[in-house]
Write a protein that holds these residues in place. Structure first.
Motif, PDB file in Angstrom:
ATOM      1  N   THR A 160       0.858  -1.182   0.000  1.00  0.00           N
ATOM      2  CA  THR A 160       0.000   0.000   0.000  1.00  0.00           C
ATOM      3  C   THR A 160       0.889   1.224   0.000  1.00  0.00           C
ATOM      4  O   THR A 160       2.108   1.138   0.097  1.00  0.00           O
ATOM      5  N   ASP A 167      -3.598  -1.445  -1.061  1.00  0.00           N
ATOM      6  CA  ASP A 167      -3.748  -1.441  -2.519  1.00  0.00           C
ATOM      7  C   ASP A 167      -3.856  -2.862  -3.058  1.00  0.00           C
ATOM      8  O   ASP A 167      -4.659  -3.154  -3.918  1.00  0.00           O
ATOM      9  N   GLU A 168      -2.983  -3.739  -2.562  1.00  0.00           N
ATOM     10  CA  GLU A 168      -3.083  -5.136  -2.984  1.00  0.00           C
ATOM     11  C   GLU A 168      -2.500  -6.051  -1.921  1.00  0.00           C
ATOM     12  O   GLU A 168      -1.820  -5.595  -0.993  1.00  0.00           O
ATOM     13  N   ARG A 188      -2.880  -9.842   0.586  1.00  0.00           N
ATOM     14  CA  ARG A 188      -3.740 -10.834   1.203  1.00  0.00           C
ATOM     15  C   ARG A 188      -3.516 -10.805   2.709  1.00  0.00           C
ATOM     16  O   ARG A 188      -2.378 -10.697   3.168  1.00  0.00           O
ATOM     17  N   SER A 219      -6.858  -9.087  -2.552  1.00  0.00           N
ATOM     18  CA  SER A 219      -7.137  -8.239  -3.716  1.00  0.00           C
ATOM     19  C   SER A 219      -7.356  -9.101  -4.961  1.00  0.00           C
ATOM     20  O   SER A 219      -8.058  -8.688  -5.876  1.00  0.00           O
ATOM     21  N   ALA A 220      -6.788 -10.329  -4.974  1.00  0.00           N
ATOM     22  CA  ALA A 220      -6.938 -11.182  -6.156  1.00  0.00           C
ATOM     23  C   ALA A 220      -8.381 -11.657  -6.306  1.00  0.00           C
ATOM     24  O   ALA A 220      -8.897 -11.739  -7.421  1.00  0.00           O
ATOM     25  N   LYS A 230     -10.913 -10.130  -4.697  1.00  0.00           N
ATOM     26  CA  LYS A 230     -11.750  -8.998  -4.283  1.00  0.00           C
ATOM     27  C   LYS A 230     -12.495  -9.273  -2.971  1.00  0.00           C
ATOM     28  O   LYS A 230     -13.646  -8.901  -2.809  1.00  0.00           O
TER      29      LYS A 230
END
Lengths: 353, 231
Positions: free
Chosen positions: A8, A50-51, A53, A64-65, A67
């Motif tokens: 992030t 931002d992305e 797990r 994030s993969a 959602k």
């Protein structure tokens, strides 16, 4: 087990953190502004990375993969904030029961809150507030406990008052505890696992004894605060002199004061600054602790000092000496030397259960 | 007292109280919601909403009344469909007086409630959510109890404003005795007639009592809120 791997942005610089926190207390250590709080806010769902797990055991809280982004109120992440955040319009017991009544009697007893239940938060001391906040989080039956510098706002006596409660919690509660701090003495006393953050990244990670005794940790922890933690057992008392004798695989230590019962496990932080290295066994010295040790590593710092890793039995300790001394002694890895520690260099804040 | 006011003047007092109550009760939840949006959320058009809410405070009340007539009258953009579909008429009815009063009171209510919401530490709401509380429960158990004094202060301020509303009301619903004539329009009407001074003075005294009472209550709640926020 908390499993975290997130990226992030934190203001202008990126935060990219990967680590696992097993059961026990994982201290997340770093200077102010390295993103420690953002990290646990992400675990609690108060900020969205931002992305990456985040999972507790096999429950995915954020991915994030796929959602996945479980809302805060469904994450079962107990959170103890630096400023306690008790609800001012409720009594202590109303605060405690806000998130549930899981294990109520035991939690209230464990944190010594019996006498405070009808009080309002405004009438509590700082230490009492943090104990209430801690109990409130536990009674919501969390799967993970997040603590954001819970002692930072307290003065030294209050800190000393609340530390044993957190030690007890660490040993009795069966969930991972993530404990954010920038205070090495808290790490040394409380942590079982240590994660060191610097410039938005995990730079050291492992069991606390291992990380703190790594010479590479010295510049990160701060040269004045660096020091290894060793596990010992209370082996005897010297009542006349008001000293306690501790045994560990590398020998015996004598420290000031009376603490622990015979045979009790005690962890001791040995400040690297206060360890003296001698090539020969010194005679006629006032220092009470002289240990036979082996040099296991030498780390050059940026300043005039070097950090020397020493092995004593199965434990490792750290010494910080000047580069000049290291050269004059001709220190090298594998060499057998003596480590000397003044008993009074270890204060009560360095000794924990 | 009975001989001081004639029945139409009593009707004006009753109507004023009734219209102000209805206006306050209906405006309060909407004002709370808008205040919450303005205090806590960032969204496109936030400044526009803020401006729109404050418009009745800065526009001449007659202009507000005229706009209401254009929009909410039986041939108006909103008033037309409202009459055709639901058979609801606002213009020249007490309901219209309540609408005018609510709109004039709205900005004052939003301002008071927004201040109260901004005084609540959002960290407390976060803490409640980590304890498993849904957003609705957080609002009901944390935000609402903490803003209650501010909410009541806003309601009282709005009520007082609604009681005194004249320009927009008289433009939108006129001053039909017994139907849309409130205290202010009754005072204005009596002033056009010679020899009605005692009735005017009576209505003025009634107005002052209502206004002072509301103001004192509002101050009292504001003080309580300050104490609560200070812990």
């Amino acid at each position: 087990m908390l499993d975290i791997a997130i990226k992030t942005k934190l203001g202008d610089f990126p935060l990219s953190v990967v680590f696992q926190a097993p059961k026990g207390l994982t201290a997340v250590f770093g200077r102010s502004g390295v993103g420690k709080t953002s990290l646990i806010n992400a675990v609690a769902g108060l900020v969205t990375p931002d992305e990456g797990r985040i999972a507790v055991d096999d429950r995915v809280l954020f991915d994030s993969a796929t959602k996945t982004n479980t809302p805060t109120q469904k994450r079962r992440a107990g959170y103890v904030f630096q400023d306690a955040r008790l609800f001012p319009h409720m009594t202590v017991i109303q605060n405690l029961r806000y998130g549930g009544t899981h294990d109520e009697t035991r939690v209230i007893d464990m944190l010594g809150l019996d006498a405070l239940l009808d009080r309002r938060p405004a009438t509590l001391s700082g230490g009492e507030r943090q104990r209430t906040a801690l109990a409130r989080a536990l009674m919501s039956d969390p799967q993970i406990l997040l603590m954001d510098e819970p002692l930072a706002a307290l003065d030294a006596p209050r800190k000393a008052e609340i530390m044993p409660y957190i030690e007890r919690l660490r040993d009795e509660v069966k969930i991972p505890i993530i404990y954010v701090t920038h205070d090495v003495s808290e790490v040394a006393r409380l942590a079982t696992t240590l994660v060191v953050l610097d410039a938005g990244k995990v730079v050291l990670n492992g069991p606390v004894e291992q990380v703190l005794s790594d010479p590479a940790a010295v510049p990160l922890v701060g040269v004045r605060d660096a020091g290894a933690v060793i596990m010992t057992k209370v082996a005897g008392r010297m009542l006349d002199d008001n000293l306690t004798e501790l045994a560990f695989s590398g020998g015996r230590l004598v420290l000031p004061g009376q603490f622990g019962a015979l045979g009790q496990r005690v962890r001791v932080r040995i400040p690297a600054q206060d360890v003296i290295i001698s090539r020969e066994k010194p005679e006629g010295l006032s220092a009470l602790n002289i240990l036979r040790v082996t040099v296991s590593g030498i780390e050059q710092g940026q300043g005039p000092g070097v950090a020397v890793g020493l092995t004593a039995g199965n434990e490792r300790i750290l010494a910080r000496i000047t580069r000049r001394s290291a050269r004059l002694l001709g220190l090298e890895v594998g060499q057998e030397v003596y480590a000397i520690l003044k008993a009074t260099a270890v204060g009560p804040q360095d000794v924990g259960g | 007292m009975t001989e001081l006011f004639d029945p139409t003047q009593w009707a004006a007092i009753r109507l004023s109280l009734w219209v102000s109550c209805v206006a306050t009760i209906f405006a309060l939840p909407v004002a709370t919601w808008v205040a919450y949006l303005l205090a806590r959320k960032s969204f496109p058009g936030r400044q526009l909403l803020n401006g729109l809410v404050h418009l009745p405070l800065v526009l001449p009340p007659v202009v507000t009344g005229y706009l209401l007539l254009v929009l909410m009258g039986r041939q108006g953009w909103i008033g037309g469909p409202l009459y055709d579909v639901f058979g609801i008429t606002l213009a020249f009815r007490w309901t219209g007086a309540a609408l005018a009063a609510a709109i004039m009171a709205f900005p004052l209510m939003v301002r008071a409630i927004r201040l109260a919401i901004e005084a609540v530490d959002p960290g407390l709401e976060d803490a409640a959510r980590t304890l498993g509380a849904s957003r609705t429960r957080v609002f009901g158990t944390i935000t609402l109890p903490m803003i209650l004094p501010g909410l009541l202060a806003g309601a009282i301020l709005g009520f007082a404003k609604a009681l005194g509303e004249f320009g927009a009301t008289i433009t939108f619903v006129a001053a039909i005795p017994g139907q849309t004539q409130t205290i202010p329009s009754a005072i204005y009407g009596l002033l056009q007639v010679p020899g009605e001074e005692p009735a005017v003075v009576g209505l003025v005294v009634v107005s002052i009592i209502f206004a002072m009472g509301a103001l004192l209550l509002s101050e009292w709640f504001a003080r309580r809120m300050a104490k609560r926020v200070a812990g």
